[in-house]
Design a protein around this motif. Structure first.
Motif, mmCIF file in Angstrom:
data_model
loop_
_atom_site.group_PDB
_atom_site.id
_atom_site.type_symbol
_atom_site.label_atom_id
_atom_site.label_comp_id
_atom_site.label_asym_id
_atom_site.label_seq_id
_atom_site.Cartn_x
_atom_site.Cartn_y
_atom_site.Cartn_z
ATOM 1 N N ARG A 1 0.828 -1.204 0.000
ATOM 2 C CA ARG A 1 0.000 0.000 0.000
ATOM 3 C C ARG A 1 0.870 1.266 0.000
ATOM 4 O O ARG A 1 0.549 2.248 -0.656
ATOM 5 N N ILE A 2 1.966 1.220 0.751
ATOM 6 C CA ILE A 2 2.852 2.392 0.772
ATOM 7 C C ILE A 2 3.457 2.626 -0.608
ATOM 8 O O ILE A 2 3.537 3.759 -1.094
ATOM 9 N N LEU A 3 3.884 1.529 -1.257
ATOM 10 C CA LEU A 3 4.455 1.674 -2.599
ATOM 11 C C LEU A 3 3.408 2.230 -3.564
ATOM 12 O O LEU A 3 3.702 3.109 -4.382
ATOM 13 N N ASP A 4 2.175 1.729 -3.447
ATOM 14 C CA ASP A 4 1.116 2.134 -4.376
ATOM 15 C C ASP A 4 0.605 3.553 -4.102
ATOM 16 O O ASP A 4 0.348 4.315 -5.024
ATOM 17 N N GLU A 5 0.425 3.868 -2.818
ATOM 18 C CA GLU A 5 -0.272 5.116 -2.494
ATOM 19 C C GLU A 5 0.603 6.157 -1.801
ATOM 20 O O GLU A 5 0.273 7.336 -1.810
ATOM 21 N N GLY A 6 1.711 5.731 -1.175
ATOM 22 C CA GLY A 6 2.497 6.663 -0.362
ATOM 23 C C GLY A 6 3.615 7.377 -1.104
ATOM 24 O O GLY A 6 4.045 8.462 -0.712
ATOM 25 N N TRP A 7 4.098 6.768 -2.157
ATOM 26 C CA TRP A 7 5.275 7.296 -2.851
ATOM 27 C C TRP A 7 5.048 8.711 -3.390
ATOM 28 O O TRP A 7 5.941 9.562 -3.315
ATOM 29 N N ASP A 8 3.862 8.993 -3.889
ATOM 30 C CA ASP A 8 3.582 10.338 -4.416
ATOM 31 C C ASP A 8 3.697 11.408 -3.336
ATOM 32 O O ASP A 8 4.203 12.513 -3.584
ATOM 33 N N GLU A 9 3.229 11.048 -2.133
ATOM 34 C CA GLU A 9 3.326 11.940 -0.979
ATOM 35 C C GLU A 9 4.794 12.243 -0.667
ATOM 36 O O GLU A 9 5.167 13.387 -0.388
ATOM 37 N N VAL A 10 5.615 11.200 -0.717
ATOM 38 C CA VAL A 10 7.046 11.350 -0.428
ATOM 39 C C VAL A 10 7.705 12.210 -1.502
ATOM 40 O O VAL A 10 8.492 13.119 -1.214
ATOM 41 N N LEU B 1 9.982 2.177 8.482
ATOM 42 C CA LEU B 1 11.265 1.946 7.803
ATOM 43 C C LEU B 1 11.133 2.224 6.310
ATOM 44 O O LEU B 1 11.969 2.901 5.708
ATOM 45 N N MET B 2 10.064 1.697 5.706
ATOM 46 C CA MET B 2 9.931 1.881 4.267
ATOM 47 C C MET B 2 9.722 3.358 3.906
ATOM 48 O O MET B 2 10.336 3.870 2.967
ATOM 49 N N MET B 3 8.888 4.051 4.650
ATOM 50 C CA MET B 3 8.657 5.478 4.397
ATOM 51 C C MET B 3 9.964 6.269 4.479
ATOM 52 O O MET B 3 10.223 7.156 3.664
ATOM 53 N N LEU B 4 10.776 5.975 5.482
ATOM 54 C CA LEU B 4 12.020 6.720 5.681
ATOM 55 C C LEU B 4 13.049 6.380 4.602
ATOM 56 O O LEU B 4 13.793 7.254 4.137
ATOM 57 N N TYR B 5 13.062 5.126 4.188
ATOM 58 C CA TYR B 5 13.934 4.744 3.070
ATOM 59 C C TYR B 5 13.517 5.489 1.799
ATOM 60 O O TYR B 5 14.358 6.042 1.079
ATOM 61 N N LEU B 6 12.218 5.509 1.552
ATOM 62 C CA LEU B 6 11.727 6.204 0.346
ATOM 63 C C LEU B 6 12.049 7.693 0.418
ATOM 64 O O LEU B 6 12.377 8.325 -0.596
#
Lengths: 344, 344
Positions: free
Chosen positions: A19-28, A157-162
């Motif tokens: 879900r983070i890959l699909d929906e969160g990356w744009d936010e990052v 962890l994934m959010m911070l890596y991204l």
């Protein structure tokens, strides 16, 4: 799978990562585009408990991949001692799954006044922390009901890596990070064994180094919270520097040794610990190290070192949940803990 | 006084502190005059073991008194992962009593190449680290023969405190810092009691907050090195955030609670721990907290909070040395340790 909420939430991790890959990356990406226009001299990260272990992880991608010196904040410098430190050119990141950790909130609020750019990472879009910073990343992990955080940890962890990737200027998700949902499913399905003999363990040392130092700290915290084992994490370098003195015959040690620059040293430490008579729990891709352990948690060996902590967190969560049940404890309700931390 | 070298070195601390005030301050002043001419945006401190606890202490005076954000370095970012982070405007400080800690040495050398100003603090003027940085502070503690560092630890704290003062622009030694040799003599002469009942303790939690968080970490390290007790330090805020779950009836907890902003919270934590049935060792000036402890170490209450860690280190050194002897161990020669740390 047991019936605990903790176990259910551990098993939700592949879909949360997806879900983070699909929906969160744009936010990052969009926050990073703004942040890249300003001066970014250093990063400071404020967090407590599990989120503080995510902060420790993030120090490595920020310093190594992005090339920006990174500090873990001392919230008391803001909340007790009213520091007026100059934070121009500093990105201050606050992490809290609930978004209600009061001293982290105050650290972010005050950092903004002192000239910092501010960003928060929470699992609740309506929390106080979601609104206090200039930017907010939403973890999308779904409600976490177990007191022991699991899926929000790997999501952090994934959010911070991204964030490190996007601040560096990457515009697309890398190949390896996209493999994480599938690989985390493999880790959840892998056979592991040998935890029963730790039923009566009263203390444990946990060790790793580099990127996985955070995994060691998080393993110790999970064990303390859910099994009441006195578990203590050390950088393998620090362990050799003094505390190894206490490790003798029968002493239980959990070693996290996934592939990368830190692995050769972990291999020699495993031999050293075995020579001292220690009893080993090993998380690794390497059969030679797993063979020296009495409890073995295999992990895939094909990921770059900077992403391994997202996979290696899963076995240590399984271990804590399993050991809590072996000890007849309810992993969902540690004595004396609540989900949101009030710090005076 | 026992016949151990560790005990002898603990008792040398008043004269070492005096020597730094008499002979070291000029060194600090002249380095600081040079450093103040450049850009000082942030500080990064690299160290291992006891010296890393001195680094943790220094983060507070640097951030609170001097107002400069301060990070503890991850040496592996330099030694394993070849970070090319931008260190312009960063003062990188390396601390090592022997001056031979290889990964700290490499961190300082590499930091200089990456644009940092560099400073080292050692107890050996002819060591490799004494020569690698732009500036060097000599601890003047005399040779330290016990493997467990004591007098070099308090010497490091004082040097780093003086550095914060000098970087801030102070030209003269403050009144309070000049009282430390005499006050440390008082602490050494104070009556303390109650350690015998910890003869069979196998683990211990140590807690404090703010400036004295470093004292808690150092207490845990000293106990692990000399008594093999599994001792673990927590910020009082972090302790409440999860690990307090493991503290039940009989659990031994060492509390460091000297005067200042952190003390009210420590007072309420002491009550909370007593309610859980914990067995307390207390280092404090406050009789109400000492009265709740089974082992009591009184310290003077008249110092500002930022200097208290230099005094509070002494009782915890005395405790570790005493407990080692109670357990029939030689505090000078922990198993498997050497004075200089080789990190692979």
């Amino acid at each position: 799978m047991s019936g605990s909420k903790m176990s259910a939430e551990i098993h939700e991790q592949p879909e949360v990562l997806e879900r983070i890959l699909d929906e969160g990356w744009d936010e990052v990406l969009s926050a990073s585009r703004v942040l890249r226009q300003g001066d970014l001299r250093s990063v400071m990260i404020a967090a407590r408990g599990t989120s503080d272990n995510a902060a420790l992880y993030a120090k490595y991608p920020f310093e190594v991949l992005l090339g920006v010196p990174t500090a873990l904040a001392s919230p008391s410098a803001f909340t007790f001692y009213e520091s007026t430190m100059n934070l121009e050119g500093v990105l201050v990141v606050g992490i809290s799954q609930s978004g209600e950790s009061q001293d982290v909130l105050e650290t972010i609020r005050r950092s903004g006044e002192l000239g910092a750019n501010t960003l928060t990472v929470t699992n609740d879009e309506s929390s106080a922390m979601a609104k206090v910073g200039q930017h907010h990343f939403f973890l999308r992990a779904g409600k976490e009901e177990s007191v022991a955080a699991t899926k929000t940890y790997t999501a952090e962890l994934m959010m911070l890596y991204l964030l490190a990737c996007a601040l560096k200027g990457e515009e697309r998700l890398g190949h390896d990070v996209r493999r994480l949902p599938e690989l985390s499913r493999e880790v959840l399905e892998a056979e592991w064994e040998g935890t029963e003999r730790y039923r009566y363990a009263e203390y444990m040392v946990v060790t790793s180094r580099g990127y996985n130092l955070a995994t060691a700290e998080e393993a110790a915290l999970k064990l303390m919270e859910t099994t009441y084992v006195v578990a203590q994490a050390f950088s393998a370098a620090d362990l050799r520097h003094g505390p190894i003195a206490m490790i003798g015959h029968d002493f239980p040690v959990l070693v996290i040794a996934s592939p990368g620059r830190a692995q050769p040293g972990m291999r020699s430490l495993v031999d050293n610990l075995r020579d001292r008579g220690a009893e080993l729990v090993v998380v690794s891709d390497e059969s030679t190290m797993l063979d020296k352990a009495s409890a073995k948690f295999p992990v895939p060996g094909s990921l770059p070192e900077e992403l391994a902590p997202i996979l290696c967190a899963i076995p240590i969560e399984l271990l804590a949940e399993n050991l809590a049940r072996l000890k007849g404890l309810n992993p969902d309700s540690p004595r004396g803990l609540s989900k949101v931390t009030e710090t005076w």
